[in-house]
Write an enzyme that holds these catalytic residues in place. Structure first.
Site, mmCIF file in Angstrom:
data_model
loop_
_atom_site.group_PDB
_atom_site.id
_atom_site.type_symbol
_atom_site.label_atom_id
_atom_site.label_comp_id
_atom_site.label_asym_id
_atom_site.label_seq_id
_atom_site.Cartn_x
_atom_site.Cartn_y
_atom_site.Cartn_z
ATOM 1 N N LYS A 173 0.035 3.763 -2.664
ATOM 2 C CA LYS A 173 -0.966 4.821 -2.523
ATOM 3 C C LYS A 173 -0.340 6.204 -2.335
ATOM 4 O O LYS A 173 -1.043 7.219 -2.465
ATOM 5 C CB LYS A 173 -1.907 4.496 -1.370
ATOM 6 C CG LYS A 173 -2.736 3.230 -1.595
ATOM 7 C CD LYS A 173 -3.628 2.928 -0.407
ATOM 8 C CE LYS A 173 -4.573 1.763 -0.667
ATOM 9 N NZ LYS A 173 -3.949 0.447 -0.528
ATOM 10 N N LYS B 245 2.617 6.654 5.498
ATOM 11 C CA LYS B 245 1.810 5.545 4.971
ATOM 12 C C LYS B 245 2.384 4.198 5.366
ATOM 13 O O LYS B 245 3.613 4.014 5.423
ATOM 14 C CB LYS B 245 1.739 5.628 3.443
ATOM 15 C CG LYS B 245 0.706 4.702 2.832
ATOM 16 C CD LYS B 245 -0.702 5.152 3.145
ATOM 17 C CE LYS B 245 -1.749 4.108 2.739
ATOM 18 N NZ LYS B 245 -1.781 2.948 3.655
ATOM 19 N N SER C 285 0.798 -1.234 0.000
ATOM 20 C CA SER C 285 0.000 0.000 0.000
ATOM 21 C C SER C 285 0.826 1.276 0.000
ATOM 22 O O SER C 285 0.251 2.375 -0.053
ATOM 23 C CB SER C 285 -0.957 0.009 1.199
ATOM 24 O OG SER C 285 -2.080 -0.806 0.940
ATOM 25 N N SER D 60 -6.523 2.905 4.374
ATOM 26 C CA SER D 60 -5.792 2.194 3.334
ATOM 27 C C SER D 60 -6.734 1.399 2.431
ATOM 28 O O SER D 60 -6.410 0.302 1.970
ATOM 29 C CB SER D 60 -4.729 1.257 3.937
ATOM 30 O OG SER D 60 -3.724 0.973 3.004
#
Length: 387
Positions: free
Chosen positions: A64, A226, A61, A121
């Site tokens: 992202k 993140k 992730s 997420s």
């Protein structure tokens, strides 16, 4: 939350991932239980610690981060708006993995989709945003790869916007640092999303509300960025912190920990790196924002000298206690012949510690200097010829 201004990008980016500092008394980083890691002093634009930062890794992730960059860019260009409601496609609704829990019956504002992507997420929110900005997921992925190429992220290839495992969908710690820094510097107005601790869209499970970045709950100086996790990638975290220091002001560090063994481990190892960076190194401000690092003579100009420096403060990072041993040298073209425009590159400030290079900072003209009149130019031409 206060992030560095976009003005910093010209100073930070050329230096960001220069080789790790090399002098003999360089502090050794703590043992970090991760496959790859990187610690960058964003304020100074210097790498403090690194391990296998060019090895290809699965993105999970952390993908992202690039999706967010392109969405923010679309917002700034007014291609979309925060209050604009986007449809939820079947493709978005059926996304596996972490989710915001939205469905095709909903029309969801971009603001909420951003929170769903960043805080929760959510892969479903990510696909909805990708379709809203790019028209299709495939076109959005093309935009992701174009942006990565523009940033010089040569070790990165995107196959999807959310980070699910797919052959060839890889990046490096070095590229993640480049992307994360650009994200912070280019879009400070949107960085509050990354420090949001909890978020839940109406009608979705309350148990899904906490930000996966547990450092936000442990350390008040941490304000992003993140997390990522897949079986192949392990547990990953890109974390950033800002702390106040006398004479310097806010100092921002960025840590990247990839391939840790658990959610708790990635947080612990990231915290360890950040704390070490703040204590093992001092930030030294050499010049204030707009302060001249030198005022060399100008030929054929409407004035005789030119102030050169940086529009932002010039800060370097050195091992704790060694700031008094720094030396600086301005390297520039000679002679300097007008005209000069404010912001025009003029030279370089070389910073050394006991003969070892610490940093090379590009210097620019801090003012406009126009040409002298015809007689002034002729006189200086004669003087230069004699010289």
């Amino acid at each position: 939350m206060s992030f560095a201004l976009p003005l910093l990008r010209r100073l930070v980016l050329p230096l960001l991932l220069a080789p790790t500092l090399l002098w003999a008394q360089l502090p050794q980083p703590p043992e970090i239980a991760a496959r790859n890691y990187l610690l960058v002093d964003v304020t100074a634009g210097q790498t403090l610690a690194a391990k296998d930062i060019d090895a290809p890794v699965e993105q999970a992730s952390l993908t992202k981060l690039m999706t967010g960059y392109l969405v923010f860019d679309a917002l700034r260009a007014r291609k979309i708006a925060l209050e604009q409601k986007l449809p939820v496609s079947e493709r978005a609704w059926k996304m596996p993995g972490s989710r915001m829990f939205i469905d095709p019956k909903m029309q969801v504002p971009v603001d909420d989709l951003l929170k769903g992507m960043i805080v929760q997420s959510g892969n479903d929110a990510t696909v909805a945003l990708a379709e809203g900005v790019g028209g299709t997921v495939e076109n959005f992925v093309r935009l992701m790869n174009e942006q990565a190429k523009a940033f010089g992220m040569n070790g990165t290839q995107y196959k999807n916007p959310e980070g699910l495992t797919e052959a060839g969908h890889t990046t490096t710690a070095r590229d993640l640092a480049t992307l994360s820094t650009r994200l912070m510097l280019d879009f400070p107005e949107y960085m509050h999303y990354y420090s949001t601790k909890q978020y839940r869209y109406e009608g979705t499970p309350a148990s899904n509300s906490n930000n996966r970045n547990t450092l936000l709950f442990r350390d008040p100086t941490v304000d992003g960025l993140k997390t990522g996790h897949t079986q192949a990638a392990g547990y990953c975290l890109v974390a950033t912190s800002k702390r106040d220091f006398p004479q310097v002001g806010q100092r921002r560090l960025l840590s990247i920990v990839l391939g840790a063994a658990s959610e708790n481990a990635r947080a612990n190892e990231s915290q360890k790196l950040l704390n070490w960076g703040y204590t093992a190194f001092d930030a030294v401000k050499l010049f204030d924002a707009g302060q001249a690092a030198a005022t060399p003579a100008v030929w054929k100009g409407a004035q005789n000298t030119l102030k050169i420096g940086r529009p932002e403060a010039i800060v370097v990072t050195v091992p704790s206690g060694s700031g008094g041993k720094l030396t600086t040298e301005v390297v520039r073209q000679d002679p300097l012949i007008a005209p000069f425009a404010k912001g025009q590159p003029v030279g370089t400030l070389k910073v050394s510690l006991e003969g070892q290079s610490v940093a090379e900072v590009p210097l620019v003209a801090l003012e406009d200097v126009g040409q002298a009149g015809i007689f002034g130019r002729a006189w200086d031409a004669i003087r230069l010829w004699i010289k």
